[in-house]
Design an enzyme around this catalytic site. Structure first.
Site, PDB file in Angstrom:
ATOM      1  N   THR A  49       0.815  -1.215   0.000  1.00  0.00           N
ATOM      2  CA  THR A  49       0.000   0.000   0.000  1.00  0.00           C
ATOM      3  C   THR A  49       0.847   1.264   0.000  1.00  0.00           C
ATOM      4  OG1 THR A  49      -1.686  -1.180   1.256  1.00  0.00           O
ATOM      5  CG2 THR A  49      -1.840   1.214   1.219  1.00  0.00           C
ATOM      6  N   THR A  50       1.826   1.315   0.901  1.00  0.00           N
ATOM      7  CA  THR A  50       2.628   2.519   1.075  1.00  0.00           C
ATOM      8  C   THR A  50       3.439   2.854  -0.165  1.00  0.00           C
ATOM      9  OG1 THR A  50       2.727   2.045   3.435  1.00  0.00           O
ATOM     10  CG2 THR A  50       4.343   3.597   2.596  1.00  0.00           C
ATOM     11  N   TYR A 112     -13.140  -4.047  -2.940  1.00  0.00           N
ATOM     12  CA  TYR A 112     -14.285  -3.598  -3.734  1.00  0.00           C
ATOM     13  C   TYR A 112     -15.361  -4.663  -3.889  1.00  0.00           C
ATOM     14  CZ  TYR A 112     -17.107  -1.260  -7.252  1.00  0.00           C
ATOM     15  OH  TYR A 112     -18.159  -0.683  -7.907  1.00  0.00           O
ATOM     16  N   TYR A 138      -2.996 -10.090   4.429  1.00  0.00           N
ATOM     17  CA  TYR A 138      -3.051  -8.677   4.822  1.00  0.00           C
ATOM     18  C   TYR A 138      -4.515  -8.286   4.977  1.00  0.00           C
ATOM     19  CZ  TYR A 138      -2.138  -3.573   4.469  1.00  0.00           C
ATOM     20  OH  TYR A 138      -2.071  -2.219   4.680  1.00  0.00           O
ATOM     21  N   ARG A 143      -9.525  -0.124   3.998  1.00  0.00           N
ATOM     22  CA  ARG A 143      -9.228   0.064   2.581  1.00  0.00           C
ATOM     23  C   ARG A 143      -9.996  -0.892   1.681  1.00  0.00           C
ATOM     24  NH1 ARG A 143      -4.838   3.177   1.007  1.00  0.00           N
ATOM     25  NH2 ARG A 143      -3.527   3.978   2.696  1.00  0.00           N
ATOM     26  N   LYS A 168      -0.579  -9.705   8.380  1.00  0.00           N
ATOM     27  CA  LYS A 168      -0.468  -8.303   8.766  1.00  0.00           C
ATOM     28  C   LYS A 168      -1.878  -7.863   9.131  1.00  0.00           C
ATOM     29  CE  LYS A 168       0.719  -3.692   7.059  1.00  0.00           C
ATOM     30  NZ  LYS A 168       1.157  -2.876   5.888  1.00  0.00           N
ATOM     31  N   ILE A 210       4.671  -4.373  10.381  1.00  0.00           N
ATOM     32  CA  ILE A 210       5.072  -3.873   9.063  1.00  0.00           C
ATOM     33  C   ILE A 210       4.697  -2.405   9.071  1.00  0.00           C
ATOM     34  CG2 ILE A 210       4.713  -3.979   6.575  1.00  0.00           C
ATOM     35  CD1 ILE A 210       4.221  -6.984   6.884  1.00  0.00           C
TER      36      ILE A 210
END
Length: 309
Positions: A49-50, A112, A138, A143, A168, A210
């Site tokens: 993501t980051t 989604y 994850y 999100r 995570k 993380i």
């Protein structure tokens, strides 16, 4: 040299620096890689993501992954982010990827579509059966729009020992994290996906984090993580954690990695450039990030000194 997968300690969800023309800034990326490794990162997570991976083209993702593997040069383990909300597309793509230098895949709950728990289970089952590397789940419902419940995580952990290495967990739900930690099989790790909750999760039995803030302050945050892992009651870990809460709050006030790019810019580590639809944080949030750094006693690049913490 490839490392066996281990999630213990502080992993860093590596950012992707951009130039002012929005191209990948490989010079800044190389400096960022060295900065993490020299200042306490236990492993790096690439294309998550980051990293703004969703705004990188397929060739760019390939190039960034290979660049990081080359520059890290076996000094720390690497984990590659690979996610898709179409299971068939992800399973088709995995065999095409060059995983040289990588120890595991990090893959997020499909976004989604909002699948059921059975759909989430079948998605990760297909990925685990296809991947040549261990899989790190994850869970970040803020999100993806869907939470992976503890029962689903534990079902996957028990049915795929060795193939699924850990999770995570970024739901922010401490009760859910505790249920996973209590029920997980041996060899399965839970790590925090939320910097601000890391010390509390380690107290429950998590193996580390993380991290986002680790991009900018790897030495400081890694010290806190390792102190907490060594002693859940560490007063020094508690002190560092408390001192960083204002920065954590400012960092995520307008989302990640917008806050992080502001922080990296203040430290002279990267330009404050993101690809749409992400944009730099507002002046108020940028100021709050700078003030939080000052409160930590960290001088910034604006005072002609790059902090190394």
């Amino acid at each position: 040299m490839e490392h066996p997968v281990s999630l213990r300690g502080m992993g860093v969800a590596l950012a992707t620096p951009f130039k002012n023309d929005f191209s990948v800034d490989y010079g800044a990326l190389e400096r960022l890689i060295d900065y993490q490794i020299e200042n306490g990162a236990d492993y790096l997570v690439v294309l998550a993501t980051t990293s703004e991976a969703v705004t990188l083209s397929c060739p760019e993702r390939h190039d960034v992954a290979r660049f990081v593997a080359e520059k890290a040069a076996g000094r720390v383990p690497l984990i590659m982010g690979m996610s898709n909300n179409c299971t068939a597309e992800l399973v088709r793509h995995i065999p095409e990827v060059d995983f040289t230098g990588y120890s595991a895949i990090l893959s997020v709950v499909p976004y989604y579509n909002k699948p059921s728990q059975e759909g989430i289970y079948r998605h990760f089952k297909a990925v685990a059966e296809t991947s040549p590397l261990p899989l790190v789940l994850y869970n970040v419902p803020s999100r993806t729009g869907k939470n992976m419940e503890a029962e689903t995580t534990l079902r996957l952990a028990r049915e795929f020992p060795g193939k699924i290495a850990g999770i995570k967990e970024a739901s922010g739900n401490l009760e859910q994290a505790a249920a996973i930690i209590t029920g997980k099989p041996e060899g399965f790790s839970l790590v925090s996906g939320d910097d601000a909750l890391t010390r509390r999760l380690i107290g429950l039995g998590a193996d580390g984090v993380i991290s986002v803030v680790g991009n900018a302050l790897p030495r400081l945050f890694s010290t806190m993580v390792h102190l907490a892992l060594e002693d859940h009651a560490s007063h020094e870990a508690e002190r560092i954690d408390a001192s960083m809460q204002a920065l954590d709050k400012a960092l995520f006030a307008e989302g990640n990695p917008s806050g992080l790019k502001s922080l990296l810019h203040h430290l002279g580590l990267a330009e404050n450039v993101l690809r749409l639809p992400l944009v730099p944080v507002s002046d108020n949030t940028d100021r709050a990030i700078a003030e939080a750094l000052t409160a930590l006693g960290i001088r910034t690049a604006h005072t002609d000194r790059v902090a190394v913490l």
